[in-house]
Design an enzyme around this catalytic site. Structure first.
Site, PDB file in Angstrom:
ATOM      1  N   ASP A 162       0.862  -1.199   0.000  1.00  9.07           N
ATOM      2  CA  ASP A 162       0.000   0.000   0.000  1.00  9.07           C
ATOM      3  C   ASP A 162       0.896   1.246   0.000  1.00  9.07           C
ATOM      4  O   ASP A 162       2.111   1.164   0.207  1.00  9.07           O
ATOM      5  CB  ASP A 162      -0.989  -0.010   1.166  1.00  9.07           C
ATOM      6  CG  ASP A 162      -0.321   0.192   2.507  1.00  9.07           C
ATOM      7  OD1 ASP A 162       0.932   0.311   2.546  1.00  9.07           O
ATOM      8  OD2 ASP A 162      -1.023   0.211   3.509  1.00  9.07           O
ATOM      9  N   ASP A 222      -5.842   2.320  -1.419  1.00  5.61           N
ATOM     10  CA  ASP A 222      -4.423   2.501  -1.745  1.00  5.61           C
ATOM     11  C   ASP A 222      -3.658   1.184  -1.611  1.00  5.61           C
ATOM     12  O   ASP A 222      -2.445   1.167  -1.458  1.00  5.61           O
ATOM     13  CB  ASP A 222      -3.806   3.564  -0.830  1.00  5.61           C
ATOM     14  CG  ASP A 222      -3.833   3.127   0.627  1.00  5.61           C
ATOM     15  OD1 ASP A 222      -4.677   2.263   0.975  1.00  5.61           O
ATOM     16  OD2 ASP A 222      -2.994   3.596   1.413  1.00  5.61           O
TER      17      ASP A 222
END
Length: 636
Positions: free
Chosen positions: A509, A552
C-alpha cells in the site's frame, strides 16, 4: 488415394489377423504328420524285427539240418573207424560241395580223440572255391578251450561253443572275426573215435539274417549290454577285447539301455535325439550259449528329420497357398466393406447436410474427419480434401475441453457447448457446437456428426462485460473479486502440484496516502494511485497477476518465483516509485510464499506488510524472515 490407402490398411490388418489360420494349420498338421510318420516307422521297424527273427530261425534250421546230416554221415563214421585215403577223398569231396553250396561254413574239420586235425576244408568269401588243407598244414587243437569243451560232451550230444574270437596258429585272426563252433562227438558203442567240428562264418550268418532293403543296422545285445552279434563288425568283442570295452549299449545309448533294463524280455520303442530305436527279445538255438539276447534296430535321427522335412515342405506349400487365398479374400472383403462404409457415410452426410444450413463435419469413432462441407472449410480456411484424415478434436487446443467432450460423448452420446476454432487470418472464433453420436447395429459408435454455429460476436460481448466487471475502473487492474478467485485458483494448484507450483504473494500500500489526500487533494491522490498502477504494470512480468484490492492497497501474485527473487522484484518497484520526481511517494511491501490455503497466504503477506510499516515504511519485508528487509535509505 486416401480411400485406397484405407482399403489396403484394412486388408493388411485383416490378412495379418487371418494369418493365424495357416499357422495353426501348419503346426497342427506338421505335429500330426510327425506323429503319423513315427507310428509308421515303428510299424515298419517291428515288421523288420519280426522278419529278422523269422530269417534267423530259418537260417538256424538250415544250418543245423546241414550239420546234422554231415555229423551223422555213414561215410564219416566209417572213416573214423578205419581212416583211409579213399574214404578221406570221398569225405573231402562231400564237405567241399557242402561248403560251396552253403557259404555259411568257413571250416569243416574232423579231429581225432587227441585233438589232431585229420581233415579240414576251409572256405572264405574272398576265395571263389573251398580250400582242402594239405596234411602238412593240419594242426593240433588238443590245447584249445573248445576241444576241452568237446571232450565233456556225452555220446550223441551236440555242442555249441562261442561266440568268441577266432584264432589261427595260437593268434587271433586279424581283422577280428567271431567264431561259433558246432561240435558232434563221433562215438561207437564202446569208445570215442573223434569229433566233427563245423566253424560257422558268423558274419555271413548275420548278413543273411539281417539283410534288408532299408539298410537298417541290427544289433544283438546280451544281458550286460555288449554287442554279441551285429551287422557292424566294429561293435563286436567289447566283452572279450580290452580295447573295445567301451563298445556297449550302456555307453552308446544310455536311455535305451535303461529302458531295456526296466522292461526285460519285452518289445519296446524309444524316440530321442539320436533316433527311433526298436527292440525285442531274441531267443535262438544257434546262439543259446549267449543266453537271451535283445534284438535292436534304429532309424537315425537324420533319416527321421529328412522325412519330417519332406512332409513339412508339402504342408508348408499348402499353408502358403491358404495364406495367399486369405490375402485375396481380405482384399475383396476390405473393398466391399469400404464401399459399404462409403455409401453409408455419404448417405448420412447427405441427410445432415441437406437438413442443416450450417457447418457440418462427419467423423469416425476416433473423431477423424471423413466429410466436411464447404461452410466448415470456409470457417477454418482449409479445403475439404485436406481436412479429411485430420482429428477434429485437435482443432480445439484446450486439453481439458477435449477431455470434457469425450467424457460427455462416452456417457450420454451427445455434447453441446462452445468450440473454439481459428479463422484463416488467425482470429479465434467461438462456435456453439452440437455433437451427435450415430450407433451401428451392435450399438457401437460408428460416426460423430458435428454442427457449428458462429457466436463469436455474442461471446466476445459477454467476455468484455465479464472483464469489465472484474476490472478496477480507475486503474484497469483486476479488482478484489477477481483477486480472490485467482488467489484461490493458485492455492488449489499448490495443493495439486506441491513440488511444481512455487509462487509468491506480495501485498503493498501507499505510505501516508491519507496525508496526500488531505494535503494535496483527491485529484493528486488519484494521480498517485495511477502512477503506482503504471509502475506495477510496466515492471511486473506478463505472467504475474496485479490487482487493486483497496483504496491505496494492491496485491501481486508473482508466478514461478521464490521469496528472494520476489523480494528483489518488489524492491525495484519500490525504488522506482520512490524516485518519482513529481511527488514524494513511497510504498511498503509484504511478501509471503503461497500456501495451500488462500486466507493463510493473504494473512502471511499482510503481516509482512505491517512489519514494513513498523520498520518505518518504504521497505520490503518477507514473512518468516525477520532480518531481511529492503529499505530505502532516504529519510521520508
Amino acid at each position: 488415394m486416401k480411400r485406397v490407402k484405407r482399403t489396403l490398411i484394412k486388408a493388411a490388418l485383416l490378412w495379418l489377423t487371418l494369418s493365424v489360420v495357416p499357422l495353426v494349420y501348419y503346426f497342427y498338421l506338421s505335429t500330426t504328420a510327425h506323429h503319423f510318420l513315427l507310428k509308421g516307422l515303428e510299424q515298419r521297424g517291428e515288421q523288420f524285427l519280426s522278419y529278422v527273427d523269422t530269417q534267423a530261425n530259418r537260417t538256424t534250421n538250415q544250418l543245423l539240418q546241414t550239420f546234422d546230416e554231415l555229423s551223422h554221415s555213414e561215410l564219416l563214421l566209417d572213416y573214423a573207424k578205419e581212416p583211409s585215403a579213399r574214404l578221406k577223398h570221398y569225405l573231402v569231396n562231400q564237405w567241399y560241395v557242402t561248403s560251396y553250396n552253403s557259404t555259411l561254413f568257413y571250416q569243416l574239420r574232423y579231429l581225432d580223440k587227441e585233438g589232431n586235425e585229420l581233415i579240414r576244408v576251409d572256405y572264405t568269401p574272398e576265395s571263389p572255391f573251398p580250400f582242402i588243407v594239405p596234411d602238412s598244414q593240419l594242426q593240433s587243437k588238443g590245447h584249445r578251450d573248445y576241444f576241452r569243451f568237446a571232450k565233456q560232451l556225452k555220446p550223441g550230444e551236440e555242442g555249441m561253443f562261442g561266440i568268441d574270437l577266432e584264432y589261427e596258429h595260437e593268434k587271433p585272426v586279424i581283422p577280428y572275426r567271431p567264431g561259433l563252433r558246432l561240435i558232434m562227438p563221433i562215438d561207437t558203442p564202446t569208445e570215442r573215435l573223434g569229433y566233427f567240428i563245423a566253424n560257422l562264418d558268423v558274419l555271413a550268418v548275420i548278413h543273411r539274417m539281417t539283410n534288408n532293403t532299408q539298410n537298417l543296422a541290427v544289433d544283438f545285445v546280451d544281458k550286460d549290454g555288449f554287442y554279441i552279434i551285429s551287422s557292424d563288425p566294429s561293435k563286436l568283442f567289447g566283452d572279450l577285447i580290452f580295447e573295445r570295452a567301451a563298445k556297449n549299449l550302456p555307453s552308446d545309448y544310455p536311455d535305451l539301455w535303461l529302458q531295456l533294463k526296466e522292461q526285460p524280455n519285452r518289445k519296446g520303442t524309444l524316440y530321442n535325439d539320436s533316433g527311433l530305436f526298436l527292440h525285442q527279445p531274441f531267443v535262438n538255438s544257434l546262439f543259446s550259449n549267449s543266453g537271451t539276447l535283445n534284438l535292436v534296430t534304429s532309424y537315425p535321427n537324420e533319416y527321421i528329420m529328412g522325412m519330417f522335412s519332406e512332409r513339412d515342405n508339402m504342408i508348408r506349400s499348402d499353408a502358403i497357398t491358404i495364406w495367399l487365398l486369405l490375402g485375396l479374400c481380405s482384399v475383396v472383403f476390405s473393398l466391399y466393406w469400404e464401399t459399404y462404409r462409403q455409401i453409408k457415410m455419404d448417405r448420412t452426410y447427405a441427410e445432415y447436410a441437406m437438413e442443416n444450413g450450417i457447418a457440418i463435419v462427419l467423423t469416425d469413432s476416433s473423431h477423424t474427419i471423413l466429410r466436411a462441407n464447404r461452410k466448415f472449410s470456409d470457417l477454418v480456411g482449409i479445403s475439404p480434401n485436406r481436412l479429411v484424415g485430420q482429428n477434429l478434436l485437435y482443432f480445439q487446443p484446450n486439453k481439458e475441453k477435449q477431455t470434457l467432450i469425450t467424457d460427455a460423448l462416452n456417457s450420454t452420446n451427445e455434447w453441446q457447448g462452445e468450440f473454439v476454432l481459428k479463422s484463416p487470418n488467425g482470429d479465434e472464433m467461438v462456435h456453439q457446437t452440437v455433437i451427435k453420436t450415430l450407433l451401428n447395429k451392435m450399438n457401437r459408435v460408428q460416426f460423430f456428426v458435428y454442427s457449428f454455429a458462429d457466436i463469436s460476436e455474442h461471446h466476445n460481448a459477454i467476455m468484455e462485460l465479464k472483464e469489465k466487471s472484474e476490472r478496477d475502473p480507475t486503474t484497469s487492474l483486476w479488482n478484489k473479486k477477481k483477486f480472490d478467485q485467482t488467489l484461490a485458483y493458485n492455492t488449489r494448484l499448490r495443493q495439486r502440484y506441491p513440488e511444481q507450483s512455487h509462487s509468491c504473494l506480495a501485498v503493498l500500500d501507499i505510505d501516508s496516502f491519507k496525508s496526500i489526500n488531505d494535503s494535496l487533494g483527491h485529484t493528486v491522490g488519484d494521480e498517485v494511485i495511477m502512477f503506482v498502477a503504471i509502475q506495477l504494470k510496466s515492471l511486473m512480468r506478463d505472467t504475474d497477476f496485479i490487482a487493486r484490492i483497496g483504496g491505496d492497497e494492491f496485491a501481486v501474485i508473482i508466478q514461478h518465483s521464490n521469496l528472494e527473487h520476489a523480494a528483489k522484484l518488489m524492491n525495484r518497484i519500490r525504488v522506482s516509485i520512490a524516485s518519482w520526481p513529481k511527488h514524494n511517494v513511497s510504498i511498503s511491501v509484504g511478501i509471503a510464499q503461497l500456501t495451500e490455503d488462500p486466507l493463510v497466504s493473504f494473512s502471511n503477506a499482510d503481516q509482512a506488510l505491517y512489519r514494513s510499516k513498523r520498520k518505518g515504511k518504504n521497505c520490503v519485508s518477507i514473512h518468516g524472515v525477520e532480518k531481511l528487509s529492503l529499505v530505502e535509505p532516504r529519510n521520508l
